[in-house]
Each structure stands twice: as C-alpha cells, then as structure tokens.
Design an enzyme around this catalytic site. Sequence first.
Site, PDB file in Angstrom:
ATOM      1  CE  LYS A 486      25.271 110.979  51.596  1.00 26.15           C
ATOM      2  NZ  LYS A 486      24.378 111.594  52.570  1.00 26.15           N
ATOM      3  CE1 TYR A 714      26.710 133.200  24.992  1.00 26.23           C
ATOM      4  CE2 TYR A 714      27.635 131.615  26.544  1.00 26.23           C
ATOM      5  CZ  TYR A 714      27.036 131.899  25.331  1.00 26.23           C
ATOM      6  OH  TYR A 714      26.765 130.883  24.443  1.00 26.23           O
TER       7      TYR A 714
END
Length: 819
Positions: A486, A714
């Site tokens: 999965k 940033y």
Amino acid sequence: MNKPATLPEYFFKDLLQKKKLLTDSRKLQLSNESVFFAIKGKKHDGHIYISDLYEKGIRDFVVKDVPEQSLLPNAKFYQVENVIEALQQLVALHRSQFKFPIVAITGSNGKTIVKEWLYQLLSPDFAIIKSPGSYNSQIGVPLSVWGIEERHQLGIFEAGISTTNEMEKLEEVIQPNVGILTNIGSSHDEGFDNREEKVKEKLKLFKNVDLLIYPKNIEVSSDLLNSVKAKKINWAFGETADFRFDVIQASGQKIKVICSYNSEKLELETNFSDAASLQNLATCITFILSFFNDRDKVIDSIKEGVKALRGVRMRLELKKGINECLLIDDTYNNDLAGLSVALDFLEQQSHASKKTVILSDMLESGEESAMLYQKVNELLQQNAVSKFIGVGAEISRHRNVFTLAETAFYENTSSFLSDKKQLGCFSKEVVLIKGARKFLFEEVVNALQEKIHGTHLEINLEAVTNNLNFYKSLLKPQTKLMVMVKAFGYGSSGFEIAKLLQHHRVDYLAVAYTDEAVRLRENGITLPVMVMNPHPESFEKLYQHDLEPQIYSLEILQHLIDFLQQKEAEKSMHVHINFDTGMRRLGFEVDDQKDLVATLKQHAKKIQVKAVMTHLAGADEEEHNAFSLKQLESFEKVCNNMENELGYSFISHALNSAGIARFNDRQFDMVRLGIGLYGVEPNAFYQDKLQPVSTLKTTVSQVKKVKKGESIGYSRKGIAKKDMEIGTIAIGYADGFDRRFGNGVGKVLVKGKLAPVTGSVCMDMTMIDVTGLNIKDGEEVVIFGEVPTVEGLAKWVGTIPYEIMTNVNERVKRLYFNG
C-alpha cells in the site's frame, strides 16, 4: 578431487554431459539439456517445482526426496543426501578436467572490483572465464565454475562466506592456483565467534595455491598467514613492501602512481583517486607483475589498460523509459555470462508482453565470433525476447545467425541514435541495454529514459529480497505470507516491488485502495490482492480484476451483496472479514458475529470468506504486550466460532511486521509483512538482520559564500553566526523533505559528512551548511539511506519511519537496481 562413495558413478557420467545446471525453477533455459537441483531451504523447497519443470521439458532431477514417478514417467531422479553438496561435487569434477590457472579472490570488500578490473586488464590477451556479477556463494560459485571450457586460458572467481565450514567446499570447487586476499573487515562478522575465526575460514580457500597476494597492513596474524604454504607477495602504499605504491602527483583529473618492486619502478596514470579504488588497483598490478613471466609485454599492455580502467557498475538498474517503457541499464558490462544474468533479471519484469534487448559487439570474449553470436541468439530465444537490436560492426556482420522475428543492426551507436523512426517505436516494453564501454551506451539510456525531476529515490531490490527471506526464516513452513504494498510500496512506487514479490512467490499482496490494486493488475501482477478500504463505487473494478476486499461492517457487506445481485454475477467474490479486537479503527465488533454469519450464510453463493483478520494496536511496544495477547486470544475465539458457524475453513491472519517479531508463536495461517520488508524492524529486535531498501538522493545546485550576520532563506530564519559556505540542494517539502527539518533540525550526508539544514526548507530547494567541506556544484547528497537512516530522520522531527518513507513525492524519480 575424489568422487564421494555416496554418489554413484553414473551421477557424474550422466550429468557432466549437461549444458545447464538449474537451481531456480524461474530461470529455465535449454530444457532438454538441463538438470534441475531441487534445493531445500528454510522457506523454500525446490521439490515442489518438479512437476512444473517436467511439463516444460526437464527430465533430469537431483533430489533428496524422490516424488511419485507414475506422474512423471520419463523423469530420471538422482537421489542424494545433500543437493547443494552434490552440485558442488559435480562441478568440482568438471573443474578438475582443466589445467589452465585459476585465481580465487576473497576478502570483506573489493572482491568483485578486483575480479572485474583484472578482466578488463587481461581480456585483450587472454580468454578468461570469470564469475558473473557477485556470484560468490555456495551455489553461485559452482554455477560460475560450470562455465569453464577448453578455450579458456585463465579463470578468475570470487568466493564469499557467511559462516564456518563453507570455504573448504568452495575451495574444492574452484581448485585455485593463485589466491588474492583483498582485505579483512566487519562484513559477516556475525556468522563467526570472532574475527580470527573468520580469517581462518577465509584462508582455507588458499590451502593449495602456489601464490598468495595480499595487502601488507591486513588485519591477519603472521601465524594465520604462515598457515598458507604458498609464496606470499604483499603490497602497501607509502611504506616498504614487496610492491610499494606511491601517489606522487595529481594532474587535472589524472592521478599518477609509482609502483616499486625488485629495484624497478613502473609509473601508471589512472582516473581514480579514492583510497578504495587505489587499493584495488594495487592488488591487480601486484598480481599481474607477480604472476606473468613476460613482464615487458605485460607492462606495455597494463599501462594503457590502467589508463582506460572504468568503474565497475555493481548492479543492474531499472529506470522509467519513454512511452511507458522500463529500461534495464547494464551498460559497461558485456560478456556472455553477464548477458545470461541480465536476461534472468529481464524475465522478472513480466508485466510487459514485449521484451527488447539492445546489445553491442562482445569484445575480447576469446571465442570465435560466429559461435559466440549463435550462443547469444540461443539465449535470446530461450528468454522469449521479442526484439533484438545489435550495435557494432562485428555483431552486424553476423546478423544472419539471429532468428528473432524482429531485429535491427547498426554499425555504431551514433547511427542507431540517429534513427528517429526506430527510437519512436519503443512503447510499453521492457528494454535491456547492455554494451561494451567503447560504444557509449549511456547515450542510449539517456535517449530512452524518461526526463523527470533530478532528485531520485534509489530502491535496492536485492535488499528487498534479503529482508523478505529473513522474515520468511521466522515463519513456520505452513504459514502463508501477505506483503503490504500500500501507499505504493511505502513510497517505493510498488509495481517493481510487487513484481519482485510475485517472482519470489509470496502468497498475497495488500493495498489500501482499489485503484492501487487495479494498477498492479495492469502491470502484470496476478497474485491474490487484498484491498483494505473498498468503496461501493469501486466494486465493479474489484469484481473485474479478481480483487479481494476487506469487509469491516454489515453496511459495506450489504452494499457488496446488492452489487452482486444487481450484476447477476456468475462468480462469487472472495472477501477478508476484519474484526476489531482493540485497534478501534475498522472492523466488526466481536459481538457482531451472529448477524454477520447469518448474512454470509444467506448469500453463500455470492460471497466466500477467504480470510478472517484483525490488527494489533501495540505490537511494536513491550508495554502493550498484555493488551496484544488479549487481542490475539479474542481473535482466536472469533476464528474458531466463525469456522464452526460457516462450516468451512478460511485463512486467519493477525500479525503485522512488529507482531511477526514479537509474537512469533501466534502466526495463525498467514502473517502480513509491511515496513519490515523495506528495512525497518519496528521493535528493533532484528534491525541488524535487515538492509535499508531506499536511499533518497539529490545534488548540490549551487554553493554560495555567506558573511557573518547575513540571513538565509525565507523569513530570514537562518542567520550566519560566522562566515559560511551554503549549498542549495534540489529538494524541498514538495518532494517530501519535511519543513520540520529546517533550522538545523535535519542533516544530510555530503562527502561523508553530515551537513545541517540552514534556514527554512523551501518548496523545491533547501540550504545546508557545507563550510569547510570543499563542495562543488553537482555534488551528490544523501537525504536518507545507510547514513542518515530513515529512523534517524524520524527521531529528529518526532515522527515514525512510515511517514518519512511515504512522504517522498511521486515526482521524485524512482531508480531500481539489483545488487
């Protein structure tokens, strides 16, 4: 060697005539000229494949247990006590028929490199037989030695061991005249009581050699070395030795090395500067100058040979190609044995109906060209190759021996790459690209490779196999194995992992959603697949692709019944019934059994219970042992009651990766292997037995000098506390590198050093502190792998390895390799 009395004379007489020794039923070649050795392992028994192989034409079998012969009337069985030893004894007898010199190489590291470099240096002048890849095991060595033929003039085989009493058997198979000991390190220490015992075992390979080559500073006592009754020659860098090597000058990318021996000096020029490569080079040069009498001739050839030495690609790499193709990159390695190994790997990629091989001239094979390419054609036919493209004057000259329906030939690589019509024809096929270095087949790979994001996730399929086999060794013989793929194989994509698992014949796969399962079916996966989160809208796909949904409530069960009734389905659907025994996630309550059984009985023609399951909530932590045991006891009662009420048996499964390790005595009928396959053992009981499967890598885009006090990134979150060098790497949170790694929390590996993240992680880029590391643009950066580990990254940000692995975005290119 003398034939053991336990094996009859006809065993050797008959089987020495065979061309192919088969130990893996999936690698069938030359059925009428092969013999199958039915090897038993902890979780593998070759005897169960005898009937299948008989149907495919095999008639000779070496077995421990003779099957019922009435169903196999024309089969011939050679019964032995130990099949592997019989294989070794047969090959040892084959080896004894040849008198040319054989070199045996062992050590903790460098065996394969030394073998391949000796081949590169000597193959222009000698017909050499060598072990393909790293075939150095109890089975790999005899399969390699079996290839010896009269035309060969020199043999080079590597041998590896993992415990005691193995090397003596390999020595009897190889029967070497010359020994090369590369080094002694920690590899496989766990299989021995101590390092000295391991060394003693390795040296058994050299008990009958005439010459032993080894590094002077090797960690071997003089007493152990003296136990080898052979002429011994050592080498060292920068100190007195039989062969002394000195790195005297760097000239651009070239490194000059002086070899001093017997009052003579030899100057060599090489492209390699790292210590490991220089040591491997010293081993090769010491052997060549010690072994061959005509040194003047040898020196002339090796000077040019060392200049041209290339790095050894240790693995086959799987890459995404254009037009939904899958590429197997095996460039720079081009011999007949290597082709056979690569074709075996090609066969594993069974999702595509079309298999294509692009092959260059096979240089320095020592075999007459017409015969060589006839053998190539036979291998292509046996492996059901659809299309063949030959590149090179020699292979083109023998185009008539190739009998595939679709072939094309080109005099050189450039003429092939200029044929745009041919390049445009590649679509939805698996393409093996295999060529000698001079043909520059990396350009072919580049032309056919899908061009996507440069950051990539390397997935080691051999590590997956190692981890799979380890967990198999923990299981009882009758226990089935379901493997979770999965989330696209915990971030690894899933298709290639699923193909490998199908190749190794696991019993089940499991995914979270129907679309994942459908994509597996579309990529050639035929194993039973459980879908954990089915939705009524997906029932049609479940039915169409023979998928098995997990049913966790009466509501979802009723939806499925309604679908089957409306469809007027002729076939029933198999389902896995999930009981919630304590996870408090999905699942029937234990008290729901009465209504559940009544519904299942009423619709027994439409729905068949294939399995009953539960999920442990705390198997990865000892403090929850009592709770987990209570869950398992409750589940066992549920299974017994369900079986009694339904009147038929089904598979029961409860243990996940953590449970397999912690509650190994409660395996029920099947276990579910998840993150353990990918190299993480949740309990850490067996972490040393597992290998990391995934390595996330990127590169340095640019290096900047930043002055003290300047801000970085940033929001100016990074502030230089001193003059610094900052490297910007090509990965960010859009790739799955979490923003929490910012401001020094996370670290990445550059040039063997951990470099901390500086400032905030950006969407597509991240800045790291590379002060003093002498980093250049394009430098490789490891985000996680062996160092730092995925577990380490998880601890830095207070999460679990599952999250780190599954966060790797699908835009990150997956690169699969074998070895």
